[in-house]
Structures are given as structure tokens and as C-alpha cells.
Design an enzyme around this catalytic site. Structure first.
Site, PDB file in Angstrom:
ATOM      1  N   ALA A  35      66.044 123.353  40.477  1.00 32.57           N
ATOM      2  CA  ALA A  35      66.417 121.958  40.232  1.00 32.57           C
ATOM      3  C   ALA A  35      65.308 121.152  39.550  1.00 32.57           C
ATOM      4  O   ALA A  35      65.566 120.093  38.988  1.00 32.57           O
ATOM      5  CB  ALA A  35      66.786 121.294  41.553  1.00 32.57           C
ATOM      6  N   GLY A  36      64.084 121.678  39.596  1.00 28.66           N
ATOM      7  CA  GLY A  36      62.937 120.906  39.101  1.00 28.66           C
ATOM      8  C   GLY A  36      62.970 120.741  37.585  1.00 28.66           C
ATOM      9  O   GLY A  36      63.633 121.477  36.866  1.00 28.66           O
ATOM     10  N   ARG A  40      55.205 120.209  33.732  1.00 34.59           N
ATOM     11  CA  ARG A  40      54.025 120.786  33.082  1.00 34.59           C
ATOM     12  C   ARG A  40      54.373 121.644  31.860  1.00 34.59           C
ATOM     13  O   ARG A  40      53.508 122.041  31.104  1.00 34.59           O
ATOM     14  CB  ARG A  40      53.215 121.605  34.105  1.00 34.59           C
ATOM     15  CG  ARG A  40      52.567 120.734  35.166  1.00 34.59           C
ATOM     16  CD  ARG A  40      52.143 121.518  36.394  1.00 34.59           C
ATOM     17  NE  ARG A  40      53.245 121.760  37.317  1.00 34.59           N
ATOM     18  CZ  ARG A  40      53.119 122.387  38.495  1.00 34.59           C
ATOM     19  NH1 ARG A  40      51.941 122.830  38.875  1.00 34.59           N
ATOM     20  NH2 ARG A  40      54.176 122.566  39.282  1.00 34.59           N
ATOM     21  N   GLY A 104      61.418 117.816  46.172  1.00 37.14           N
ATOM     22  CA  GLY A 104      60.559 118.915  46.616  1.00 37.14           C
ATOM     23  C   GLY A 104      61.357 120.141  47.045  1.00 37.14           C
ATOM     24  O   GLY A 104      62.573 120.072  47.261  1.00 37.14           O
ATOM     25  N   ASP A 129      61.106 130.021  39.118  1.00 36.52           N
ATOM     26  CA  ASP A 129      60.090 130.178  38.067  1.00 36.52           C
ATOM     27  C   ASP A 129      59.154 131.358  38.349  1.00 36.52           C
ATOM     28  O   ASP A 129      58.012 131.376  37.894  1.00 36.52           O
ATOM     29  CB  ASP A 129      59.290 128.864  37.895  1.00 36.52           C
ATOM     30  CG  ASP A 129      58.508 128.477  39.146  1.00 36.52           C
ATOM     31  OD1 ASP A 129      58.678 129.139  40.192  1.00 36.52           O
ATOM     32  OD2 ASP A 129      57.713 127.514  39.070  1.00 36.52           O
ATOM     33  N   ASN A 195      50.709 131.988  48.046  1.00 32.96           N
ATOM     34  CA  ASN A 195      52.144 132.077  48.318  1.00 32.96           C
ATOM     35  C   ASN A 195      52.862 132.310  46.991  1.00 32.96           C
ATOM     36  O   ASN A 195      52.717 131.543  46.042  1.00 32.96           O
ATOM     37  CB  ASN A 195      52.579 130.737  48.944  1.00 32.96           C
ATOM     38  CG  ASN A 195      54.085 130.559  48.933  1.00 32.96           C
ATOM     39  OD1 ASN A 195      54.838 131.525  48.973  1.00 32.96           O
ATOM     40  ND2 ASN A 195      54.522 129.302  48.884  1.00 32.96           N
ATOM     41  N   ASN A 249      54.446 127.550  35.423  1.00 39.30           N
ATOM     42  CA  ASN A 249      54.470 126.093  35.452  1.00 39.30           C
ATOM     43  C   ASN A 249      54.146 125.493  34.099  1.00 39.30           C
ATOM     44  O   ASN A 249      54.429 124.328  33.855  1.00 39.30           O
ATOM     45  CB  ASN A 249      53.472 125.567  36.502  1.00 39.30           C
ATOM     46  CG  ASN A 249      53.921 125.932  37.916  1.00 39.30           C
ATOM     47  OD1 ASN A 249      55.110 125.928  38.213  1.00 39.30           O
ATOM     48  ND2 ASN A 249      52.977 126.279  38.768  1.00 39.30           N
TER      49      ASN A 249
HETATM   50  C1  UD1 Z   1      55.410 126.402  44.674  1.00 45.14           C
HETATM   51  C2  UD1 Z   1      54.935 126.481  46.126  1.00 45.14           C
HETATM   52  C3  UD1 Z   1      53.539 127.121  46.155  1.00 45.14           C
HETATM   53  C4  UD1 Z   1      53.587 128.506  45.509  1.00 45.14           C
HETATM   54  C5  UD1 Z   1      54.183 128.436  44.110  1.00 45.14           C
HETATM   55  C6  UD1 Z   1      54.461 129.849  43.606  1.00 45.14           C
HETATM   56  C7  UD1 Z   1      55.922 124.588  47.305  1.00 45.14           C
HETATM   57  C8  UD1 Z   1      55.666 123.250  47.900  1.00 45.14           C
HETATM   58  N1  UD1 Z   1      54.876 125.168  46.689  1.00 45.14           N
HETATM   59  O1  UD1 Z   1      54.543 125.552  43.977  1.00 45.14           O
HETATM   60  O2  UD1 Z   1      53.091 127.235  47.487  1.00 45.14           O
HETATM   61  O3  UD1 Z   1      52.285 129.043  45.467  1.00 45.14           O
HETATM   62  O4  UD1 Z   1      55.429 127.718  44.114  1.00 45.14           O
HETATM   63  O5  UD1 Z   1      54.859 129.869  42.273  1.00 45.14           O
HETATM   64  O6  UD1 Z   1      57.021 125.096  47.404  1.00 45.14           O
HETATM   65  N2  UD1 Z   1      62.334 122.885  42.693  1.00 45.14           N
HETATM   66  C9  UD1 Z   1      63.561 122.438  43.106  1.00 45.14           C
HETATM   67  N3  UD1 Z   1      63.640 121.166  43.617  1.00 45.14           N
HETATM   68  C10 UD1 Z   1      62.570 120.354  43.728  1.00 45.14           C
HETATM   69  C11 UD1 Z   1      61.305 120.852  43.305  1.00 45.14           C
HETATM   70  C12 UD1 Z   1      61.218 122.127  42.794  1.00 45.14           C
HETATM   71  O7  UD1 Z   1      64.565 123.138  43.029  1.00 45.14           O
HETATM   72  O8  UD1 Z   1      62.733 119.233  44.198  1.00 45.14           O
HETATM   73  C13 UD1 Z   1      62.250 124.254  42.114  1.00 45.14           C
HETATM   74  C14 UD1 Z   1      61.644 124.297  40.725  1.00 45.14           C
HETATM   75  O9  UD1 Z   1      62.665 124.186  39.751  1.00 45.14           O
HETATM   76  C15 UD1 Z   1      60.945 125.657  40.712  1.00 45.14           C
HETATM   77  C16 UD1 Z   1      60.622 125.928  42.168  1.00 45.14           C
HETATM   78  O10 UD1 Z   1      61.389 125.022  42.929  1.00 45.14           O
HETATM   79  O11 UD1 Z   1      61.801 126.672  40.229  1.00 45.14           O
HETATM   80  C17 UD1 Z   1      59.132 125.739  42.490  1.00 45.14           C
HETATM   81  O12 UD1 Z   1      58.757 124.424  42.147  1.00 45.14           O
HETATM   82  P1  UD1 Z   1      57.358 124.123  41.454  1.00 45.14           P
HETATM   83  O13 UD1 Z   1      57.260 122.661  41.217  1.00 45.14           O
HETATM   84  O14 UD1 Z   1      57.141 125.018  40.306  1.00 45.14           O
HETATM   85  O15 UD1 Z   1      56.356 124.514  42.629  1.00 45.14           O
HETATM   86  P2  UD1 Z   1      54.849 125.002  42.485  1.00 45.14           P
HETATM   87  O16 UD1 Z   1      53.979 123.829  42.276  1.00 45.14           O
HETATM   88  O17 UD1 Z   1      54.738 126.104  41.515  1.00 45.14           O
HETATM   89 MG    MG Z   2      56.040 126.792  40.106  1.00 48.15          MG
END
Ligand code: UD1
Ligand code: MG
Length: 478
Positions: A35-36, A40, A104, A129, A195, A249
Site C-alpha cells: 500500500a505504501g 524514496r 504504517g 518490496d 529484519n 526502498n
Molecule cells: C520495513 C520494516 C523493517 C525491515 C524492512 C525490510 C517496518 C516498520 N519496518 O521497513 O524492520 O527491516 O521493512 O525490508 O515494518 N506498506 C503498506 N502500508 C503502509 C506502509 C508500508 O502496505 O502503511 C508496505 C510498503 O508498500 C512496502 C512494505 O509495506 O511494500 C514495507 O514498507 P517500507 O516503508 O518499505 O518499510 P521499510 O522502511 O523498508
Molecule cells: Mg522497504
């Protein structure tokens, strides 16, 4: 008697109930977080729709999960959700859940748990991702999760440069907490155990604590990673950092994943007997099949479901998509799309074979030749500067330099047919539709507008006139 039958029925019903409970407890569901926005990436395309070797990040994660044969796959979408949903081909098992706003990764799962009635069985959650994750690795995670009856188990690895990832802190055999890069203090940042963003939860237990997550952190987001401290039996499956867990990212990480993926594709081909002259400059699709003793020269790109048979030399500077290339062909500095090239054929340099063409064995297509939707039979030659479109060229026919099939009358495309053993003079223009018999010769420079029979000479050009003693007049001198 009747009473005994009655007892049996109750027994069977109970058994059914137990089986159902057992199945539900062991049922595997998958949730993919997509959903994100991917801030970046600095892109108008949602992050999960960026591609690696021609396939989107999200599709790659889905494909890996499908291999596990889960009961259902939830894809959480939000940012440009229509675009994301439309990118995925229909699949009965996939259900889209909309997360709005995107607060989140933990919030995404709060929405899922609310929307889905039965929070039962195992829930495998993957970040959308992390595109190179392999089904075998996911299976390892499920195995660990089952054998230890964990509340949550997740994949970790030690990275030389863990920048950007959440750091995993263990206490004895259990995960104590995960701290995001932005929330780490100096000491915590030194922890190399990260993680990977791939988790397996006991869904029932997850659903009981998910709503208690808060956003007390630097990013003011609800983190899924906070669940590990709220659950008891949190386990880490640490695997070697082999590139599979690379998250994306930004575009640097996207390029890194592309490189990792390409390296593994090329290594597979090299072990099967393919030589790469300059490996880094070439790209090969996952579906491509390449035979033994094929040499891939520099800057050559093999795309889609191309199949190349043994002993070919492909490249340099060649692009082939969705095509079949037979035995012992040589193709250099050329482009081939959606076509069939049979055995012992030379193509190039600088040829363009467009879709729906078949070039039969022993033929030769030379420089600056374009072929489209045409069939060339065995041993035919189009050596220089020609356009052959919507044509059938018979066997052992030679097409002279500069020959053009004028196939388009402004509205429709028409066919040119030339029989076998013909000799087409240089600079012949065929105004299609046209049908020439076998062993036909055309005079160089002819514009052919009429059909001609076997063994004839077709010629259409003004006769040469020689004017004797003709000189240019000298300009008058003043
Ligand atoms: C996240 C993890 C981190 C891990 C990393 C691995 C969390 C808080 N952190 O960080 O510990 O090391 O992935 O790659 O989870 N997304 C949603 N809805 C939201 C936000 C994000 O669906 O509200 C999705 C994004 O589209 C993405 C995934 O969740 O596919 C991860 O989000 P991202 O912002 O990339 O997290 P990281 O900062 O990489
Ligand atoms: Mg990520």
C-alpha cells in the site's frame, strides 16, 4: 440398533468438527503489504510496480507465495491502488484489501484483521518490496514456525551494511524487540542482525494484540515489527545474506536487485554450457532457454520466452524477444521480435526482424534489412538494404540489394508472393498485392505492378537512351 446408529452419527459429526478445527488451525493465508507510496523511489509509479527483469516487485512476491499453495492471498493496496490491482492478472485466491490512509505496516495488518472475519490459521506476511524471496526460504520459515509452535517467526540475516533496516534484538532463543533504523540509538545501530520483512504469525494470537499497536516512534507510524515484543514465542530464522532478502526502498537498491537476479540467471546458463563474453553488459529473461555451446557476445539482451538452440553465436549488440532461434545461427548487431529463425541462418549486422516472421534454414538476412510478417523459405537470401513485409519468398530465391515490397496502399496491407529459385534485381519495388511464379527474374530498378508466370523476366523501366557528344553548356564569360 437405532440408538447405536445415533451414537455413530454423533461420533462422525464430532470427528468432522475436529477435522475442521484442525484444518482451520493449519490453514495458510498470505498477506502482501503493497500500500505504501515508496517515497524514496522518487517516482510517480507505485514502488511495488517497479520491475526487475521485466516483472514487477509485487508480481514476484505473489509468484513465490503461490508456490506454497496457500488458501488465500491478501494484497494490501492503498497508494494508487487501482493501478496496483490492475497490474495483477486474475487469480481466484487473490483478494485486495484497501488501506487508507497508509499509517504504517502494523496499520495495514490492523485493517486486514478487521476486514477478514476469520483470523485463523497461519498468516504469512511479506513486504511487497522484497522481490527475490524464494519459495524454499518461505517453506523453511513455515517449517520452523510449525515445529516450534511459534506465535511469530520471521526471517533475519546479518548484513555488512544494515543501514535502513530494522535491527533485531534477541534474548536467548527469542526475539525481544525490533528497532527501526530511525529509532535506533548509536549502540543499537551497530547490531548487524536485520529484519527481512517476512513473517509468519499465529493469526489468532496476532489478532488479539494487533489493535494495541501504537505510533510512538520517530516516523509516527504503526509498526508491524512492534508485535514481536507483544507476543511470547517470537522466533528468528537467520539465513545467510545471499541477496535474496534485499529490500527495495530506492533506485540504488532496485539496481542491486536487478544485478543479483541477472547474475543468478546467467550463472544458471553458464553451468548449462553457455559462454558470456561480457556478462555484465548482457541481460537475460528468466523464461529464456539457451542451448549448449551458445556464445552470447557483449551487449546482448534476450527477453521474454525466447528459446535459443545449440551452437549459436548471438551478438554483439543484439536484442531478441519472444523468438525461437534454431541450431548454429549467427546473429550480430540485430533485433528480432516474435519470430522463428530456423537452423544455420546468418542475420546481420543491422537487421530488423519484426513480429510473425519465419526465416527457414540456410537463409541469410544481411545488413540494413527489415523483415515483417513474412515467410522466407529455405536458402533464401536478402542480403542488403531491403524491406520485405507481408511476403512469402520461395526457397533459394535471391532478393537483390535495395528491394522493397510496397505493401501499404494507404488503407490496407497487401501480400507479395515470390516463387522459388527467383532472382530479384537490385532496387526492385513490388507494388503489392503481387504474385510471381517460380524462377522469375526481375530487371534491376523495376517497379513491378503485375503478376508474372514461372520462368519469366519481369522488367519495367524506361530504356536507356544514350545521346552522343552531349556536354554541359559552359557558363558565358563576361
Ligand atoms: C520495513 C520494516 C523493517 C525491515 C524492512 C525490510 C517496518 C516498520 N519496518 O521497513 O524492520 O527491516 O521493512 O525490508 O515494518 N506498506 C503498506 N502500508 C503502509 C506502509 C508500508 O502496505 O502503511 C508496505 C510498503 O508498500 C512496502 C512494505 O509495506 O511494500 C514495507 O514498507 P517500507 O516503508 O518499505 O518499510 P521499510 O522502511 O523498508
Ligand atoms: Mg522497504
Amino acid at each position: 440398533m437405532e440408538r447405536e446408529v445415533g451414537h455413530d452419527e454423533v461420533g462422525l459429526q464430532e470427528l468432522d468438527l475436529y477435522i475442521n478445527i484442525y484444518i482451520q488451525k493449519n490453514m495458510l493465508s498470505v498477506a502482501i503489504l503493497a500500500a505504501g507510496k515508496g517515497t524514496r523511489m522518487e517516482s510517480s509509479i507505485p514502488k511495488v510496480l517497479h520491475k526487475i527483469s521485466g516483472k514487477s516487485l509485487l508480481q514476484r512476491v505473489i509468484d513465490s507465495c503461490v508456490e506454497l499453495n496457500p488458501e488465500q492471498i491478501f494484497v494490501i493496496t492503498g497508494h494508487k491502488s487501482k493501478e496496483v490491482q490492475e497490474s495483477i492478472p486474475d487469480n481466484k485466491k487473490i483478494q485486495f484489501i484497501i488501506q487508507e490512509p497508509q499509517s504504517g505496516t502494523g496499520h495495514a495488518i490492523q485493517v486486514l484483521c478487521r476486514e477478514v472475519k476469520k483470523n485463523e490459521g497461519k498468516l504469512l506476511i511479506l513486504n511487497g518490496d522484497v522481490p527475490l524471496i524464494k519459495p524454499e526460504t518461505l517453506n523453511k520459515l513455515l517449517k520452523l514456525h510449525n515445529s516450534k509452535n511459534a506465535d511469530v517467526s520471521l526471517i533475519t540475516t546479518k548484513k555488512k551494511n544494515p543501514h535502513g533496516y530494522g535491527r533485531v534484538f534477541l534474548k536467548e532463543d527469542f526475539i525481544e524487540r525490533i528497532v527501526e533504523e530511525k529509532d535506533c540509538n548509536k549502540k543499537e545501530r551497530l547490531n548487524l542482525l536485520i529484519n527481512a520483512g517476512v513473517y509468519c504469525f499465529n493469526w489468532e494470537k496476532l489478532s488479539k494484540i494487533i489493535s494495541t499497536l501504537e505510533n510512538n516512534n520517530t516516523q509516527k507510524e504503526i509498526y508491524l515489527t512492534d508485535t514481536v515484543s507483544l507476543l511470547k514465542n517470537s522466533l528468528s530464522l537467520e539465513i545467510e545474506d545471499n541477496g535474496e532478502l534485499q529490500g527495495i526502498n530506492n533506485r540504488i537498491q532496485l539496481a542491486k536487485c536487478e544485478e543479483i537476479n541477472q547474475n543468478s540467471i546467467k550463472e544458471k546458463h553458464m553451468l548449462n554450457g553457455v559462454t558470456f563474453i561480457n556478462k555484465a553488459s548482457c541481460s537475460i529473461s528468466e523464461e529464456a532457454e539457451i542451448g549448449k555451446d551458445v556464445t552470447i557476445e557483449a551487449n546482448t539482451h534476450i527477453r521474454g520466452s525466447t528459446k535459443i538452440f545449440n551452437n549459436c553465436i548471438i551478438g554483439p549488440n543484439t536484442f531478441i524477444e519472444n523468438s525461437k532461434i534454431g541450431l548454429c545461427c549467427e546473429i550480430s548487431n540485430s533485433t528480432v521480435y516474435d519470430s522463428k529463425i530456423m537452423d544455420h541462418i546468418k542475420i546481420g549486422p543491422y537487421s530488423h526482424i519484426r513480429p510473425q516472421s519465419t526465416i527457414s534454414s540456410g537463409s541469410k538476412i544481411g545488413n540494413f534489412v527489415e523483415i515483417k510478417n513474412s515467410q522466407l523459405e529455405e536458402e533464401s537470401k536478402v542480403n542488403h538494404l531491403s524491406y520485405i513485409g507481408d511476403s512469402i519468398i520461395g526457397r533459394s530465391t535471391n532478393i537483390g540489394a535495395g528491394t522493397i515490397t510496397a505493401n501499404f496502399d494507404g488503407q490496407t496491407k497487401h501480400q507479395t508472393k515470390i516463387g522459388k529459385n527467383s532472382n530479384i534485381g537490385a532496387n526492385t519495388v513490388f507494388v503489392a498485392p503481387i504474385n510471381l511464379g517460380e524462377s522469375v527474374t526481375t530487371g534491376a530498378g523495376s517497379v513491378i505492378t503485375k503478376n508474372s508466370r514461372d520462368n519469366s523476366l519481369a522488367i519495367s523501366r524506361t530504356k536507356q537512351v544514350n545521346i552522343e557528344n552531349w556536354k554541359k553548356k559552359k557558363p558565358k564569360s563576361n
